[in-house]
Design a protein around this motif. Structure first.
Motif, mmCIF file in Angstrom:
data_model
loop_
_atom_site.group_PDB
_atom_site.id
_atom_site.type_symbol
_atom_site.label_atom_id
_atom_site.label_comp_id
_atom_site.label_asym_id
_atom_site.label_seq_id
_atom_site.Cartn_x
_atom_site.Cartn_y
_atom_site.Cartn_z
ATOM 1 N N ARG A 43 40.547 -27.636 -56.469
ATOM 2 C CA ARG A 43 40.621 -27.720 -57.924
ATOM 3 C C ARG A 43 41.945 -27.121 -58.362
ATOM 4 O O ARG A 43 42.311 -26.026 -57.921
ATOM 5 N N ALA A 66 39.573 -26.264 -64.581
ATOM 6 C CA ALA A 66 39.476 -26.498 -63.133
ATOM 7 C C ALA A 66 38.031 -26.462 -62.647
ATOM 8 O O ALA A 66 37.680 -27.160 -61.695
ATOM 9 N N ARG A 110 44.557 -30.748 -66.106
ATOM 10 C CA ARG A 110 43.847 -30.860 -64.827
ATOM 11 C C ARG A 110 44.693 -31.702 -63.871
ATOM 12 O O ARG A 110 44.982 -32.875 -64.138
#
Length: 334
Positions: free
Chosen positions: A259, A171, A271
């Motif tokens: 994030r 992240a 992600r």
């Protein structure tokens, strides 16, 4: 357990030379994963090169305000570091959620990133596992897979990445530094882990014989507003069923930066860029967060027994980001 040679070294170049000169040689740091796999007959290195004597355990600041985590720094040292706890709280939380205190005292940054999957079929030499023996099959596809991948898997492997630490590092756009006999290099964590494809035994893009020397976490204002949450099957230390590392910056009701990364859902830290894209520049309401999570998980392909992970991941993303948004709203009113 197969007999093996053991050597210690205090110089990076010496360590690289030892591994390059001997077939089947491996670097050894904390050994919390490798030694267990050797005992089980899954790994059988002919030589171990102990790198704990290398000067690679420093935790320091980069010139631009980021952090460098030395490859042999222990998980305990990283989790307890004041800079990590203040500027990257999700990283400290992830490490503390990852293992027992005894394991954290031995496990290292580099070793954590390179640990192998905890799939039971991988750990059992009597079972078919393409990650252990390429071309042998994957027993988990039709077997006990309730805790396996829901994203980016193939018929060749449905195992998940076990690292808690790698989730917030993903992240935060961390970068892996390494050394080879031909020189040094870097790999962004987003490119470090390979997709499963048809060769799940190939797990990273690290060059053959390379030694991880550090992980660099870039400076990030939003990282200070981060959180890691992990769902596991028991209260004592266990690997993630699903985990979320999230950071959120909301100014005047608008998302300035976000994030999100997931653990326990794929062969690598996942992600959640769809979530990030959907939320950036708009209000951080629970409804928009839930909708963004649904978009992220729309490509999930659960196996027979792990569809619950889709709902779990959606709820976890929503809960953590909503809490962060609520905290940002309270801060803005002070």
């Amino acid at each position: 357990m197969r007999a093996f040679a053991y050597q210690r070294t205090t110089q990076v170049r010496d360590a690289l030379n030892l591994v390059s000169r001997h077939d089947g040689a491996r670097f050894l740091a904390g050994g919390t994963n490798l030694v267990d796999l050797m005992k089980a007959g899954v790994e059988s290195p002919a030589r171990l090169v102990d790198i704990r004597g290398l000067a690679l355990d420093e935790i320091g600041e980069t010139p631009d305000g980021g952090l460098v985590l030395g490859a042999t720094a222990t998980n305990s040292a990283v989790a307890a570091d004041a800079q990590v706890r203040r500027r990257y709280p999700a990283l400290s939380q992830a490490i503390l959620a990852g293992a027992s205190g005894q394991l954290r005292n031995m496990a290292t940054v580099g070793g954590n990133l390179l640990q192998r999957t905890r799939c039971a079929y991988f750990a059992d030499p009597s079972e078919a596992c393409n990650k252990r023996v390429p071309g042998s099959g994957c027993s988990a596809v039709s077997g006990a897979h309730h805790n396996h991948a829901i994203l980016d898997w193939t018929e060749h492997c449905v195992a998940t990445n076990p690292s808690d630490m790698a989730v917030p590092l993903s992240a935060f756009d961390a970068v892996v530094r390494y050394e080879t006999l031909d020189g040094s290099g870097t790999i962004s964590l987003s490119e470090f882990y390979l997709p499963v494809g048809d060769r799940p035994d190939r797990e990273t893009t690290l060059p053959d014989g390379a030694l991880i020397t550090a992980v660099v976490v870039p400076a990030s204002a939003v990282a200070a507003k981060s959180r890691y949450r992990k769902v596991r099957e028991r209260a004592s230390y266990a690997f993630a069923t699903v985990s979320v590392a999230a950071a959120l910056d909301v100014q005047d009701g608008v998302v300035q930066d976000v994030r999100v990364a997931l653990g326990g859902v794929a062969s690598r830290p996942w992600r959640a860029r769809t979530v990030e894209s959907a939320l950036h520049g708009g209000p951080a309401t629970a409804e928009r967060i839930s909708a963004a999570a649904d978009l992220e998980l729309a490509t999930a392909e659960p196996l027979r027994d792990n569809a619950y992970k889709v709902t779990l991941a959606r709820n976890l993303i929503t809960a953590v980001l909503t809490e962060l948004a609520t905290g940002s709203a309270k801060e803005s009113k002070k």
